[in-house]
Design a protein around this motif. Sequence first.
Motif, PDB file in Angstrom:
ATOM      1  N   ARG A  41       0.831  -1.207   0.000  1.00  0.00           N
ATOM      2  CA  ARG A  41       0.000   0.000   0.000  1.00  0.00           C
ATOM      3  C   ARG A  41       0.866   1.257   0.000  1.00  0.00           C
ATOM      4  NH1 ARG A  41      -3.576   1.916   4.522  1.00  0.00           N
ATOM      5  NH2 ARG A  41      -5.074   3.288   3.473  1.00  0.00           N
ATOM      6  N   ALA A  42       1.921   1.244   0.814  1.00  0.00           N
ATOM      7  CA  ALA A  42       2.856   2.380   0.822  1.00  0.00           C
ATOM      8  C   ALA A  42       3.439   2.566  -0.583  1.00  0.00           C
ATOM      9  CB  ALA A  42       3.971   2.150   1.843  1.00  0.00           C
ATOM     10  N   GLY A  43       3.720   1.461  -1.243  1.00  0.00           N
ATOM     11  CA  GLY A  43       4.255   1.516  -2.607  1.00  0.00           C
ATOM     12  C   GLY A  43       3.285   2.182  -3.561  1.00  0.00           C
ATOM     13  N   ASP A  44       2.035   1.749  -3.551  1.00  0.00           N
ATOM     14  CA  ASP A  44       1.030   2.362  -4.430  1.00  0.00           C
ATOM     15  C   ASP A  44       0.912   3.858  -4.156  1.00  0.00           C
ATOM     16  OD1 ASP A  44       0.404   0.084  -5.779  1.00  0.00           O
ATOM     17  OD2 ASP A  44      -1.460  -0.337  -4.709  1.00  0.00           O
ATOM     18  N   TYR A  45       1.013   4.213  -2.892  1.00  0.00           N
ATOM     19  CA  TYR A  45       0.893   5.626  -2.542  1.00  0.00           C
ATOM     20  C   TYR A  45       2.067   6.434  -3.104  1.00  0.00           C
ATOM     21  CZ  TYR A  45       0.195   9.911  -0.011  1.00  0.00           C
ATOM     22  OH  TYR A  45       0.000  11.229   0.289  1.00  0.00           O
ATOM     23  N   VAL A  46       3.269   5.960  -2.847  1.00  0.00           N
ATOM     24  CA  VAL A  46       4.463   6.705  -3.270  1.00  0.00           C
ATOM     25  C   VAL A  46       4.560   6.759  -4.797  1.00  0.00           C
ATOM     26  CG1 VAL A  46       6.999   6.683  -3.266  1.00  0.00           C
ATOM     27  CG2 VAL A  46       5.732   6.296  -1.149  1.00  0.00           C
ATOM     28  N   LEU A  47       4.162   5.675  -5.462  1.00  0.00           N
ATOM     29  CA  LEU A  47       4.249   5.657  -6.924  1.00  0.00           C
ATOM     30  C   LEU A  47       3.167   6.519  -7.570  1.00  0.00           C
ATOM     31  CD1 LEU A  47       5.018   1.871  -7.621  1.00  0.00           C
ATOM     32  CD2 LEU A  47       6.621   3.789  -7.527  1.00  0.00           C
ATOM     33  N   GLY A  48       2.175   6.940  -6.781  1.00  0.00           N
ATOM     34  CA  GLY A  48       1.098   7.758  -7.342  1.00  0.00           C
ATOM     35  C   GLY A  48       0.069   6.931  -8.095  1.00  0.00           C
ATOM     36  N   LEU A  49      -0.152   5.694  -7.654  1.00  0.00           N
ATOM     37  CA  LEU A  49      -1.075   4.799  -8.365  1.00  0.00           C
ATOM     38  C   LEU A  49      -2.449   4.698  -7.706  1.00  0.00           C
ATOM     39  CD1 LEU A  49       1.417   1.945  -9.313  1.00  0.00           C
ATOM     40  CD2 LEU A  49       0.191   3.455 -10.894  1.00  0.00           C
ATOM     41  N   MET A  50      -2.691   5.515  -6.700  1.00  0.00           N
ATOM     42  CA  MET A  50      -3.974   5.413  -5.999  1.00  0.00           C
ATOM     43  C   MET A  50      -5.023   6.320  -6.625  1.00  0.00           C
ATOM     44  SD  MET A  50      -2.972   5.277  -1.985  1.00  0.00           S
ATOM     45  CE  MET A  50      -2.561   3.699  -1.220  1.00  0.00           C
ATOM     46  N   SER A  51      -6.280   5.914  -6.495  1.00  0.00           N
ATOM     47  CA  SER A  51      -7.374   6.810  -6.856  1.00  0.00           C
ATOM     48  C   SER A  51      -7.469   7.891  -5.781  1.00  0.00           C
ATOM     49  CB  SER A  51      -8.687   6.032  -6.923  1.00  0.00           C
ATOM     50  OG  SER A  51      -9.044   5.629  -5.612  1.00  0.00           O
ATOM     51  N   GLU A  52      -8.261   8.899  -6.058  1.00  0.00           N
ATOM     52  CA  GLU A  52      -8.382   9.988  -5.093  1.00  0.00           C
ATOM     53  C   GLU A  52      -8.876   9.488  -3.730  1.00  0.00           C
ATOM     54  OE1 GLU A  52      -9.973  13.247  -7.318  1.00  0.00           O
ATOM     55  OE2 GLU A  52     -10.321  14.365  -5.463  1.00  0.00           O
ATOM     56  N   GLU A  53      -9.879   8.583  -3.760  1.00  0.00           N
ATOM     57  CA  GLU A  53     -10.423   8.077  -2.485  1.00  0.00           C
ATOM     58  C   GLU A  53      -9.389   7.247  -1.736  1.00  0.00           C
ATOM     59  OE1 GLU A  53     -12.943   6.668  -5.498  1.00  0.00           O
ATOM     60  OE2 GLU A  53     -12.166   8.709  -5.624  1.00  0.00           O
ATOM     61  N   GLU A  54      -8.673   6.414  -2.479  1.00  0.00           N
ATOM     62  CA  GLU A  54      -7.640   5.588  -1.824  1.00  0.00           C
ATOM     63  C   GLU A  54      -6.563   6.471  -1.198  1.00  0.00           C
ATOM     64  OE1 GLU A  54      -7.432   1.540  -4.554  1.00  0.00           O
ATOM     65  OE2 GLU A  54      -6.563   3.389  -5.339  1.00  0.00           O
ATOM     66  N   ARG A  55      -6.227   7.531  -1.912  1.00  0.00           N
ATOM     67  CA  ARG A  55      -5.188   8.415  -1.401  1.00  0.00           C
ATOM     68  C   ARG A  55      -5.665   9.154  -0.155  1.00  0.00           C
ATOM     69  NH1 ARG A  55      -3.220  12.217  -5.789  1.00  0.00           N
ATOM     70  NH2 ARG A  55      -5.129  13.270  -5.209  1.00  0.00           N
ATOM     71  N   ASP A  56      -6.909   9.615  -0.180  1.00  0.00           N
ATOM     72  CA  ASP A  56      -7.457  10.273   1.010  1.00  0.00           C
ATOM     73  C   ASP A  56      -7.405   9.334   2.208  1.00  0.00           C
ATOM     74  OD1 ASP A  56      -7.936  12.526  -0.393  1.00  0.00           O
ATOM     75  OD2 ASP A  56     -10.113  12.269  -0.557  1.00  0.00           O
ATOM     76  N   ARG A  57      -7.796   8.081   1.952  1.00  0.00           N
ATOM     77  CA  ARG A  57      -7.810   7.110   3.049  1.00  0.00           C
ATOM     78  C   ARG A  57      -6.378   6.867   3.544  1.00  0.00           C
ATOM     79  NH1 ARG A  57      -9.799   2.228   0.957  1.00  0.00           N
ATOM     80  NH2 ARG A  57     -11.232   3.553  -0.217  1.00  0.00           N
ATOM     81  N   ALA A  58      -5.456   6.769   2.622  1.00  0.00           N
ATOM     82  CA  ALA A  58      -4.052   6.525   3.007  1.00  0.00           C
ATOM     83  C   ALA A  58      -3.524   7.685   3.857  1.00  0.00           C
ATOM     84  CB  ALA A  58      -3.190   6.342   1.768  1.00  0.00           C
ATOM     85  N   GLU A  59      -3.844   8.914   3.454  1.00  0.00           N
ATOM     86  CA  GLU A  59      -3.352  10.079   4.204  1.00  0.00           C
ATOM     87  C   GLU A  59      -3.989  10.136   5.589  1.00  0.00           C
ATOM     88  OE1 GLU A  59      -3.903  13.335   1.471  1.00  0.00           O
ATOM     89  OE2 GLU A  59      -2.147  12.738   0.306  1.00  0.00           O
ATOM     90  N   HIS A  60      -5.230   9.729   5.645  1.00  0.00           N
ATOM     91  CA  HIS A  60      -5.929   9.643   6.917  1.00  0.00           C
ATOM     92  C   HIS A  60      -5.235   8.608   7.820  1.00  0.00           C
ATOM     93  CE1 HIS A  60      -9.558   9.681   9.465  1.00  0.00           C
ATOM     94  NE2 HIS A  60      -9.385   8.382   9.562  1.00  0.00           N
ATOM     95  N   ASP A  61      -4.920   7.452   7.254  1.00  0.00           N
ATOM     96  CA  ASP A  61      -4.287   6.386   8.036  1.00  0.00           C
ATOM     97  C   ASP A  61      -2.879   6.764   8.497  1.00  0.00           C
ATOM     98  OD1 ASP A  61      -6.534   4.950   7.685  1.00  0.00           O
ATOM     99  OD2 ASP A  61      -5.718   3.556   6.188  1.00  0.00           O
ATOM    100  N   MET A  62      -2.204   7.577   7.692  1.00  0.00           N
ATOM    101  CA  MET A  62      -0.845   7.974   8.067  1.00  0.00           C
ATOM    102  C   MET A  62      -0.818   8.771   9.365  1.00  0.00           C
ATOM    103  SD  MET A  62       1.278   9.131   4.789  1.00  0.00           S
ATOM    104  CE  MET A  62       0.187   8.883   3.449  1.00  0.00           C
TER     105      MET A  62
END
Lengths: 183, 252
Positions: B10-31
């Motif tokens: 998941r960290a990989g998808d985030y750093v590579l910029g492969l997430m959808s907007e919702e996935e990215r929001d959720r990832a930033e929330h989880d961080m």
Amino acid sequence: MDATSDDDLCTALLVRVARGDRASLGELFAREAGRLIAVARRILRRSDLAEEAVQDAFVAVWQRASTYDGARGSARAWLTTIVRNRALNMLRDGARLDYVDDDMLEHFGERSADAEAAYAALPDREALKQCLGQLDASRRRSILLAYVVGFTHGEIAADLKAPVGTVKAWIRRGMIALQECLS
Amino acid sequence: MTDNEQRMARAGDYVLGLMSEEERDRAEHDMERDAAFRDAVLTAAQHFHKLDLTTAPEPVPDQLWQKVSERIASLPQMQAAETAPASPSKPRVAANARPKRFGLHSLGGRGGFAIAASLAAACAIGYFGALATVTNPQPVVVVVLDTPANTPGAIFEAFADDSVRIVPLEEFTVPAGQTMQVWTLYDKAVGPVSLGTIGAKATEVRLQGPHLPLPKPEQLYEITLEPSPGSPTGKPTGPILVKGFARQPARS
């Protein structure tokens, strides 16, 4: 000047920007804008769009410098992240780029060459280069296409002539192996 | 996949910029909550940043900075700031050892953090922005100041925000009616500039100096003995207690 002192200088300038020092933002811009335009252009292809991404990013930096956390990464990395994210958003915002779609397709090959060139240009002593070197070629290429030129899973699949599901698995497995190697 | 592998993927998808907007929001929330996930993202991002440094800089159009300046000038907070009275630049002893907080940080604690995070999501700026905490910068230069007997008498750390942390290494004899005053020489044409006084007792202290150019290696720093409450001429008049030249700290 080597990368470390560049990093330190950027960090020092950003601390000043956070205190509302506009001259320091100007100095940061003078030092970094050229490199950041290049990073954005690898993703957006067009100079005018890359310049727009950098312009947006510096306005954002001015507004958000106070949230930069020096303990969690270099200022240059932070700055670059803002530019990359802005460029990726512009790229994914299909409507704005519709008229360059043909152009994008035409430059598909050129873009994957950019990704390979960035990998080749990494110094051999970099852990990232060594760890990417241990991945098999399709995983490495998928990861580089995503990061360097901002390809989606679909675009990577087209480039590598593989199903999207396979590409997703390559990237996930590749990123796990990479992080284990880097840690 | 183990939890650990799941997190790395998941960290990989985030750093590579492969997430959808919702996935990215959720990832930033989880961080904000999941330190292990946050560390995975930051570590990967720092390594991948090396790829950003492989580009050759491109020409910057003349009017680009102009456009940035104009947009900044039209921001609501800038207009408010420019009509506010200028803050005094008189040197003063900072009560708090931490750098001054601005903007979102002035809200402090979790409140500021949450607001910063939601702004980051709104502006789609990304994870470093979402991880707002108090900045704890490194010194720009470090100075070992020697006494006239060539023994180390004090250590300074000078920061980009014009503050200087002073750690005395020995007791100095300060006669009644006198004080220790701290100086730097960043430009011979300007001459020594006072960073403030530290009284008669040598204790660890952080001075907030006037706004000067960033401290440079080889910049001179010194402490002199001056009549209280400080040099009457604005330049050093008394004997030098310690002096030294700045060095840039080695970083990995």
